[in-house]
Design a protein around this motif. Structure first.
Motif, PDB file in Angstrom:
ATOM      1  N   HIS A   1      64.080  18.422  -5.461  1.00 22.10           N
ATOM      2  CA  HIS A   1      65.395  18.082  -6.023  1.00 22.10           C
ATOM      3  C   HIS A   1      65.710  16.627  -5.680  1.00 22.10           C
ATOM      4  O   HIS A   1      65.637  16.222  -4.533  1.00 22.10           O
ATOM      5  CB  HIS A   1      66.466  19.011  -5.452  1.00 22.10           C
ATOM      6  CG  HIS A   1      66.132  20.464  -5.619  1.00 22.10           C
ATOM      7  ND1 HIS A   1      66.286  21.131  -6.811  1.00 22.10           N
ATOM      8  CD2 HIS A   1      65.606  21.361  -4.750  1.00 22.10           C
ATOM      9  CE1 HIS A   1      65.885  22.390  -6.664  1.00 22.10           C
ATOM     10  NE2 HIS A   1      65.467  22.552  -5.427  1.00 22.10           N
TER      11      HIS A   1
ATOM     12  N   HIS B   1      72.490  17.771  -7.930  1.00 25.36           N
ATOM     13  CA  HIS B   1      71.612  18.936  -7.800  1.00 25.36           C
ATOM     14  C   HIS B   1      71.476  19.341  -6.345  1.00 25.36           C
ATOM     15  O   HIS B   1      71.569  20.520  -5.998  1.00 25.36           O
ATOM     16  CB  HIS B   1      70.225  18.620  -8.375  1.00 25.36           C
ATOM     17  CG  HIS B   1      70.208  18.477  -9.860  1.00 25.36           C
ATOM     18  ND1 HIS B   1      69.047  18.607 -10.601  1.00 25.36           N
ATOM     19  CD2 HIS B   1      71.188  18.214 -10.755  1.00 25.36           C
ATOM     20  CE1 HIS B   1      69.331  18.428 -11.888  1.00 25.36           C
ATOM     21  NE2 HIS B   1      70.620  18.177 -11.991  1.00 25.36           N
TER      22      HIS B   1
ATOM     23  N   ALA C   1      74.494  21.063  -4.912  1.00 21.31           N
ATOM     24  CA  ALA C   1      74.604  22.450  -5.367  1.00 21.31           C
ATOM     25  C   ALA C   1      73.574  23.345  -4.682  1.00 21.31           C
ATOM     26  O   ALA C   1      73.872  24.465  -4.275  1.00 21.31           O
ATOM     27  CB  ALA C   1      74.431  22.518  -6.884  1.00 21.31           C
ATOM     28  N   VAL C   2      72.344  22.834  -4.521  1.00 23.82           N
ATOM     29  CA  VAL C   2      71.288  23.616  -3.878  1.00 23.82           C
ATOM     30  C   VAL C   2      71.650  23.935  -2.438  1.00 23.82           C
ATOM     31  O   VAL C   2      71.348  25.023  -1.935  1.00 23.82           O
ATOM     32  CB  VAL C   2      69.938  22.863  -3.954  1.00 23.82           C
ATOM     33  CG1 VAL C   2      68.907  23.475  -3.010  1.00 23.82           C
ATOM     34  CG2 VAL C   2      69.413  22.879  -5.381  1.00 23.82           C
TER      35      VAL C   2
ATOM     36  N   LYS D   1      74.568  24.494  -1.342  1.00 25.03           N
ATOM     37  CA  LYS D   1      75.556  25.572  -1.354  1.00 25.03           C
ATOM     38  C   LYS D   1      74.910  26.901  -1.695  1.00 25.03           C
ATOM     39  O   LYS D   1      75.225  27.938  -1.102  1.00 25.03           O
ATOM     40  CB  LYS D   1      76.662  25.236  -2.358  1.00 25.03           C
ATOM     41  CG  LYS D   1      77.482  24.008  -1.977  1.00 25.03           C
ATOM     42  CD  LYS D   1      78.439  23.606  -3.094  1.00 25.03           C
ATOM     43  CE  LYS D   1      79.201  22.338  -2.726  1.00 25.03           C
ATOM     44  NZ  LYS D   1      80.049  21.865  -3.839  1.00 25.03           N
ATOM     45  N   ASN D   2      74.014  26.878  -2.672  1.00 22.07           N
ATOM     46  CA  ASN D   2      73.276  28.087  -3.046  1.00 22.07           C
ATOM     47  C   ASN D   2      72.046  27.660  -3.838  1.00 22.07           C
ATOM     48  O   ASN D   2      72.159  27.129  -4.936  1.00 22.07           O
ATOM     49  CB  ASN D   2      74.138  29.023  -3.906  1.00 22.07           C
ATOM     50  CG  ASN D   2      73.494  30.380  -4.103  1.00 22.07           C
ATOM     51  OD1 ASN D   2      72.272  30.479  -4.218  1.00 22.07           O
ATOM     52  ND2 ASN D   2      74.297  31.422  -4.150  1.00 22.07           N
TER      53      ASN D   2
ATOM     54  N   LYS E   1      70.068  29.098  -5.702  1.00 19.96           N
ATOM     55  CA  LYS E   1      69.935  29.670  -7.037  1.00 19.96           C
ATOM     56  C   LYS E   1      70.498  28.762  -8.130  1.00 19.96           C
ATOM     57  O   LYS E   1      70.204  28.953  -9.310  1.00 19.96           O
ATOM     58  CB  LYS E   1      70.624  31.034  -7.106  1.00 19.96           C
ATOM     59  CG  LYS E   1      69.909  32.136  -6.333  1.00 19.96           C
ATOM     60  CD  LYS E   1      70.609  33.471  -6.519  1.00 19.96           C
ATOM     61  CE  LYS E   1      69.886  34.582  -5.778  1.00 19.96           C
ATOM     62  NZ  LYS E   1      70.563  35.894  -5.949  1.00 19.96           N
ATOM     63  N   THR E   2      71.317  27.791  -7.731  1.00 20.53           N
ATOM     64  CA  THR E   2      71.901  26.899  -8.737  1.00 20.53           C
ATOM     65  C   THR E   2      70.824  26.106  -9.485  1.00 20.53           C
ATOM     66  O   THR E   2      70.996  25.782 -10.654  1.00 20.53           O
ATOM     67  CB  THR E   2      72.898  25.922  -8.089  1.00 20.53           C
ATOM     68  OG1 THR E   2      72.257  25.264  -6.984  1.00 20.53           O
ATOM     69  CG2 THR E   2      74.144  26.648  -7.596  1.00 20.53           C
ATOM     70  N   TYR E   3      69.713  25.766  -8.796  1.00 16.24           N
ATOM     71  CA  TYR E   3      68.667  24.990  -9.447  1.00 16.24           C
ATOM     72  C   TYR E   3      67.256  25.498  -9.133  1.00 16.24           C
ATOM     73  O   TYR E   3      66.285  24.769  -9.318  1.00 16.24           O
ATOM     74  CB  TYR E   3      68.769  23.503  -9.055  1.00 16.24           C
ATOM     75  CG  TYR E   3      69.908  22.793  -9.743  1.00 16.24           C
ATOM     76  CD1 TYR E   3      69.776  22.339 -11.052  1.00 16.24           C
ATOM     77  CD2 TYR E   3      71.129  22.614  -9.104  1.00 16.24           C
ATOM     78  CE1 TYR E   3      70.814  21.690 -11.693  1.00 16.24           C
ATOM     79  CE2 TYR E   3      72.183  21.974  -9.727  1.00 16.24           C
ATOM     80  CZ  TYR E   3      72.015  21.517 -11.033  1.00 16.24           C
ATOM     81  OH  TYR E   3      73.058  20.886 -11.672  1.00 16.24           O
TER      82      TYR E   3
END
Length: 533
Positions: free
Chosen positions: A303, A308, A311-312, A314-315, A317-319
């Motif tokens: 990433h 990106h 978000a990754v 945090k979780n 699964k986002t990317y």
């Protein structure tokens, strides 16, 4: 609801060996076969006994597999010979494998042009070959070569070829997209039609990747009814390659529609061996892994963009479509001039540096990365150089070998041989050490000057003896008399660690030297070598 069984057939050692530039030794084949057996595939196609010395010797070895059936490959009997008297079929029987895979024509165009025989003679050859091996209690598979093209041209005859083998007791009828030109919607339609004649539990798929659809075609075929899937590690194969089992196997395991309806003999824990298996093949072939391979590539879970990464964190699964750990891979947060604070913090955590988000050193490091990338550095492919930079700014990194000066020369002798020589003055604990070396080029000479005199480096000698440069790349970033050069170096050691360093300068030797020094520093730091006084 009970799940249907899928069977995985690996042909890396046979079809994969037809790749341009690939030449397996017997030892190579044994290593790959062992890795595939440990992974848990159902069939390992070892090659074509009698076709070449390597394959013949491979089958003469004693094999003891825990999971896979060793399979030998050959072609249908020749016209004018009986199956009992065909030398090719005899070589297959003498290989003593429990399973045999025979290729035969299923496209009337090929029967006429390539074989030069009648359609009826081809059907007879298929029939008699199948009967011969079934009589010998071999698990018989018929690779219907060019089947999809043959079906599109003459469906009745193509199906007759399949039935000639199936009616004589063939366990598997494998539909081959030999030219790799069939598309997924065509595969779905044709397999559905074939399933009305040959049961899906007896059908396989062998897809080539000439349109980039080998994996998609294999998935479509399974959904339409086939239950054996053929492919290779990393999609190895002639021209554009075969279906990539490193993509297909995890898809069958981890994607809901397939995982709900199908099961593999491969144990769930073995899926974590996929990345290791993928990279083992590249190591044996002595080539750089394709970092962009799905699931197992080094960049598959990388990433770069700041949004990106945020978000990754945090979780994931986002990317990320799966957890990289499931296939033995790992997440990689890339640092570059597009990085934000999230990238920097996440990357620091992965290298073991804990720091508060409000610490001003984070901004200092981020600004330094962006300034350096503005003049030509690129840290998204040089993790080792980034870690050294980060530790120099955020924490302290020990002093190791100081390189006070160096001299490199290139000359052509009277015989026309070009010789590169290098001198480097090093300093360890205040002691100056002059090192000299020669090489194929100035960088190789400079590297040899340091490492061929490694015994003179006192306490650091044992740490650098196994250091090896495996890749060296140069890129000219602009043109003209003041061109900037970027050099990247990949290094490895006996522990199997690989790391990447970078150097930038208007002078190619200086850029190379910077990357080389980073490689040495990183090796010493990771091996916890004692610092200089």
């Amino acid at each position: 609801m009970s799940k249907e069984q899928l069977f995985i057939f690996d042909t890396t050692l046979r079809d994969g060996a037809q790749t341009q530039g690939v030449d397996f030794s017997v030892d190579d084949k044994l290593k790959i076969a062992s890795a595939l057996d440990n992974l848990g595939v159902d069939y390992i196609e070892g090659g074509w006994p009698g076709a070449n010395p390597t394959d013949t010797e491979f089958f003469q070895k004693k094999h003891s597999f825990n999971n896979a059936k060793l399979t030998s490959f050959g072609m249908t009997k020749r016209t004018g010979r009986s199956a009992d008297n065909d030398p090719g079929l005899s070589a297959l029987l003498n290989s003593n494998t429990p399973a045999v895979c025979i290729v035969g024509k299923s496209w009337d165009f090929h029967v006429d042009i390539a074989l030069g025989i009648s359609n009826e003679e081809n059907l007879e050859n298929i029939k008699e070959t199948a009967k011969h091996f079934v009589k010998e209690n071999k698990e018989f598979m018929f690779d219907a070569e060019h089947f999809f093209d043959g079906y599109k041209a003459n469906p009745s005859y193509a199906l007759s070829c399949l039935k000639s083998a199936f009616d004589e007791g063939a366990r598997w009828i494998v539909l081959c997209d030999t030219n790799g030109g069939t598309l997924p919607h065509e595969v779905t339609k044709i397999v559905t039609e074939v399933s009305k004649t040959i049961p899906g539990k007896n059908l396989g798929i062998h897809a080539h990747n000439d349109t980039g659809n080998a994996v998609a075609n294999s998935l479509a075929a399974v959904w339409a009814g086939v239950r054996q899937v053929q492919g290779t590690i990393n999609g190895l194969g002639e021209r554009c390659g075969n279906a990539n089992l490193m993509s297909l196997i995890p898809t069958f395991f981890l994607k809901e529609d397939f995982a709900t309806n199908f099961q593999l003999k491969i144990k769930p824990d073995n899926i974590k061996k996929l990345t290791e298996c993928s990279r083992l093949l590249d190591e044996i072939l002595n080539r750089k892994p394709n970092k962009h391979l799905p699931y197992v590539g080094a960049a598959a879970f990388s990433h770069k963009g700041g949004l990106h990464v945020s978000a990754v964190q945090k979780n994931p699964k986002t990317y990320e479509h799966i957890d990289p750990v499931e296939v033995g891979n790992s997440r990689n947060i890339v640092v570059s001039d597009q990085s934000g604070k999230s990238n920097i913090i996440s990357r620091l955590k992965t290298i073991g540096i804990e720091i508060e988000e409000s610490d001003p050193k984070i901004k200092k490091l981020l600004d330094e990365v962006k300034d350096r990338e503005f003049i030509g550095y690129s840290y998204d492919g040089a993790d080792a150089s980034f870690e050294l930079l980060a530790r120099r700014i955020i924490s302290k990194i020990p002093r190791y070998i100081l390189i006070k000066e160096y001299d490199v020369s290139v000359k052509k002798d009277s015989s026309g041989t070009i010789v590169s020589s290098a001198k480097a003055q090093l300093e360890v604990d205040g002691e100056k050490i002059m090192c000299t070396g020669e090489g194929n080029g100035p960088v190789n000479a400079l590297d040899n000057a340091i490492r061929q005199n490694v015994d003179r480096l006192n306490k650091y000698s044992k740490y650098l003896k196994d250091l090896k440069l495996v890749d060296y790349k140069v890129r000219i970033l602009n043109t003209g008399t003041e061109a900037i050069t970027r050099v990247s170096i990949e290094s490895t050691d006996s522990k199997g660690k690989n790391w990447f360093t970078i150097g930038v300068s208007a002078n190619i030797i200086d850029a190379s030297f910077k990357a080389l020094v980073d490689s040495l520093d990183y090796k010493l730091f990771k091996d916890k070598a004692p610092a200089s006084l």
